[in-house]
Design an enzyme around this catalytic site. Structure first.
Site, PDB file in Angstrom:
ATOM      1  N   GLY A 152       0.717  -1.135  -0.069  1.00 20.78           N
ATOM      2  CA  GLY A 152      -0.074  -0.147  -0.133  1.00 20.78           C
ATOM      3  C   GLY A 152       0.816   1.257  -0.094  1.00 20.78           C
ATOM      4  N   CYS A 273       1.292   0.411  13.046  1.00 24.44           N
ATOM      5  CA  CYS A 273      -0.188   0.697  13.267  1.00 24.44           C
ATOM      6  C   CYS A 273      -0.966   0.264  14.583  1.00 24.44           C
ATOM      7  CB  CYS A 273      -1.101   0.134  12.387  1.00 24.44           C
ATOM      8  SG  CYS A 273      -0.691  -1.697  11.894  1.00 24.44           S
TER       9      CYS A 273
HETATM   10  N1  SAM Z   1       4.105  -1.340   4.182  1.00 21.35           N
HETATM   11  C1  SAM Z   1       3.196  -2.179   3.988  1.00 21.35           C
HETATM   12  C2  SAM Z   1       2.130  -1.717   3.184  1.00 21.35           C
HETATM   13  O1  SAM Z   1       1.875  -0.474   3.411  1.00 21.35           O
HETATM   14  O2  SAM Z   1       1.175  -2.230   2.749  1.00 21.35           O
HETATM   15  C3  SAM Z   1       2.801  -2.921   5.432  1.00 21.35           C
HETATM   16  C4  SAM Z   1       3.917  -3.607   6.019  1.00 21.35           C
HETATM   17  S1  SAM Z   1       3.390  -4.533   7.668  1.00 21.35           S
HETATM   18  C5  SAM Z   1       2.796  -3.549   8.768  1.00 21.35           C
HETATM   19  C6  SAM Z   1       5.115  -5.260   8.126  1.00 21.35           C
HETATM   20  C7  SAM Z   1       5.716  -5.983   7.207  1.00 21.35           C
HETATM   21  O3  SAM Z   1       6.896  -6.328   7.655  1.00 21.35           O
HETATM   22  C8  SAM Z   1       4.906  -7.590   6.992  1.00 21.35           C
HETATM   23  O4  SAM Z   1       4.710  -7.776   5.512  1.00 21.35           O
HETATM   24  C9  SAM Z   1       6.040  -8.544   7.374  1.00 21.35           C
HETATM   25  O5  SAM Z   1       6.097  -9.608   6.662  1.00 21.35           O
HETATM   26  C10 SAM Z   1       7.271  -7.577   7.259  1.00 21.35           C
HETATM   27  N2  SAM Z   1       8.428  -8.090   7.982  1.00 21.35           N
HETATM   28  C11 SAM Z   1       8.446  -8.396   9.163  1.00 21.35           C
HETATM   29  N3  SAM Z   1       9.822  -8.916   9.694  1.00 21.35           N
HETATM   30  C12 SAM Z   1      10.467  -8.346   8.828  1.00 21.35           C
HETATM   31  C13 SAM Z   1      11.945  -8.412   8.511  1.00 21.35           C
HETATM   32  N4  SAM Z   1      12.807  -9.048   9.563  1.00 21.35           N
HETATM   33  N5  SAM Z   1      12.436  -7.590   7.330  1.00 21.35           N
HETATM   34  C14 SAM Z   1      11.607  -7.416   6.649  1.00 21.35           C
HETATM   35  N6  SAM Z   1      10.319  -7.308   6.513  1.00 21.35           N
HETATM   36  C15 SAM Z   1       9.823  -7.926   7.515  1.00 21.35           C
END
Ligand code: SAM
Length: 344
Positions: A152, A273
């Site tokens: 997004g 969030c």
């Molecule tokens: N930015 C996205 C959007 O606007 O659609 C939403 C991101 S979501 C809040 C957090 C994301 O961090 C998840 O998709 C998860 O898979 C990823 N994540 C978790 N640990 C991570 C890591 N160590 N390195 C990179 N991504 C990671």
């Protein structure tokens, strides 16, 4: 022609009492009186509003005027270039990014992926555009979206400007595929050639690519308060609460990695969030204490002033960053944003 529906829940979701009790005890302390109204919004999904981020690459003929006729209004006034964010002396910003907000809880239908056709809008919690507006991406810049799936915010970056390079990274393989699909549904191939999707642990990127990027977004994994409240079953609830204690470590490591990956003078935006102080201000505080050569770069008054017409901001203690809190009639948030600059 577009039709819209009111946001009624088809199936009634069960609240997880364990999580609610935990939130009650933590957030009544951290948010004080504000927690009561935030709580009642979080517990009532049928009152949640959905904004529509218009896709400048799609065929928008008729869409905008139709949405206006339904009572939708702009989050921020439109400008053609990211450089003209505000008129000199103005107390408000404008942006190429076009997000329309409904008067009530009207929700547009989700558009399906169709090969050879670009979707016209992306439905979102409008507060999730705050980190993108704070990042102020300019044409030609090298941008890293460290935790990017499902995409997004990456999509919003591409509505604001044409980065020279946009690297969208996510550690989760299946979510990375979802991210790729999002990008293909909205972005034409010529623009997609400047976007790379990678699937690595964001904690390793700072040391692998030091000082490479102009801007880095860390939209961190966090306890997503809206969905966690509806966790099915107490066992899953217990697992979440245990995982919650580990999140600040991961968040701090991701933010440090982002600060290593950005060039001196470059900007990092950290967002979550959740309402949780431990995942918001405390993470920022820990990073400011342990990373030399990093400063807090508060958001422009014009940005906060413009968005205050639509969003409710919490009074934060300590006052590091900004937190949008949902309220009846303006249910945007929770969304925490803090901006940092690397000095050297
Ligand atoms: N930015 C996205 C959007 O606007 O659609 C939403 C991101 S979501 C809040 C957090 C994301 O961090 C998840 O998709 C998860 O898979 C990823 N994540 C978790 N640990 C991570 C890591 N160590 N390195 C990179 N991504 C990671």
């Amino acid at each position: 022609r577009l039709s819209s529906k009111s946001g009624k829940c088809r199936t009634r979701r069960q609240v997880c009492q364990l999580i609610l009790d935990h939130f009650d005890s933590q957030y009544s302390q951290e948010l004080g009186d504000q927690w009561g109204s935030v709580r009642s919004v979080l517990l009532n999904p049928h009152c949640w509003q959905h904004g529509a981020l218009l896709n400048r690459f799609g065929d928008l003929a008729g869409v905008q005027s139709h949405l206006h006729s339904l009572g939708y209004h702009s989050l921020v006034p439109h400008s053609h270039s990211p450089a003209s964010r505000s008129e000199p002396g103005s107390s408000h910003i404008c942006s190429p990014l076009r997000c329309l907000l409904p008067e009530g809880v009207t929700r547009l239908p989700t558009q399906r992926h169709r090969a050879g056709w670009l979707k016209q809008y992306y439905l979102l919690n409008a507060a999730s555009l705050l980190p993108v507006l704070a990042l102020q991406v300019r044409d030609g810049e090298k941008v890293l979206d460290l935790c990017s799936a499902p995409g997004g915010k990456a999509l919003a970056v591409l509505q604001e400007a044409m980065p020279g390079l946009l690297r969208c990274n996510d550690v989760d393989e299946s979510r990375s595929k979802w991210l790729q699909k999002t990008l293909q549904s909205y972005i034409p191939p010529a623009v997609l050639s400047t976007v790379t999707v990678t699937n690595t642990d964001g904690r390793a990127i700072g040391s692998a690519e030091p000082q490479v990027y102009d801007k880095v977004l860390v939209d961190a994994p966090c306890s997503n308060d809206r969905s966690w409240l509806f966790t099915p079953g107490p066992q899953q609830g217990e697992l979440w609460l245990r995982a919650r204690t580990q999140l600040p470590h991961l968040q701090k490591d991701l933010l440090c990695s982002a600060l290593a990956a950005v060039r001196p003078g470059g900007m990092v935006v950290y967002s979550t969030c959740t309402l949780s102080r431990g995942e918001n201000q405390s993470v920022v505080e820990a990073v400011l204490t342990s990373c030399p050569g990093v400063e807090l770069l508060d958001l422009e008054e014009e940005l906060i002033g413009s968005l205050s017409q639509h969003f409710t901001f919490a009074r934060l203690q300590p006052p590091l960053g900004h937190l949008v809190v949902p309220e009846h009639g303006r249910t945007w948030g929770p969304m925490f944003v803090c901006r940092l600059r690397r000095l050297s």
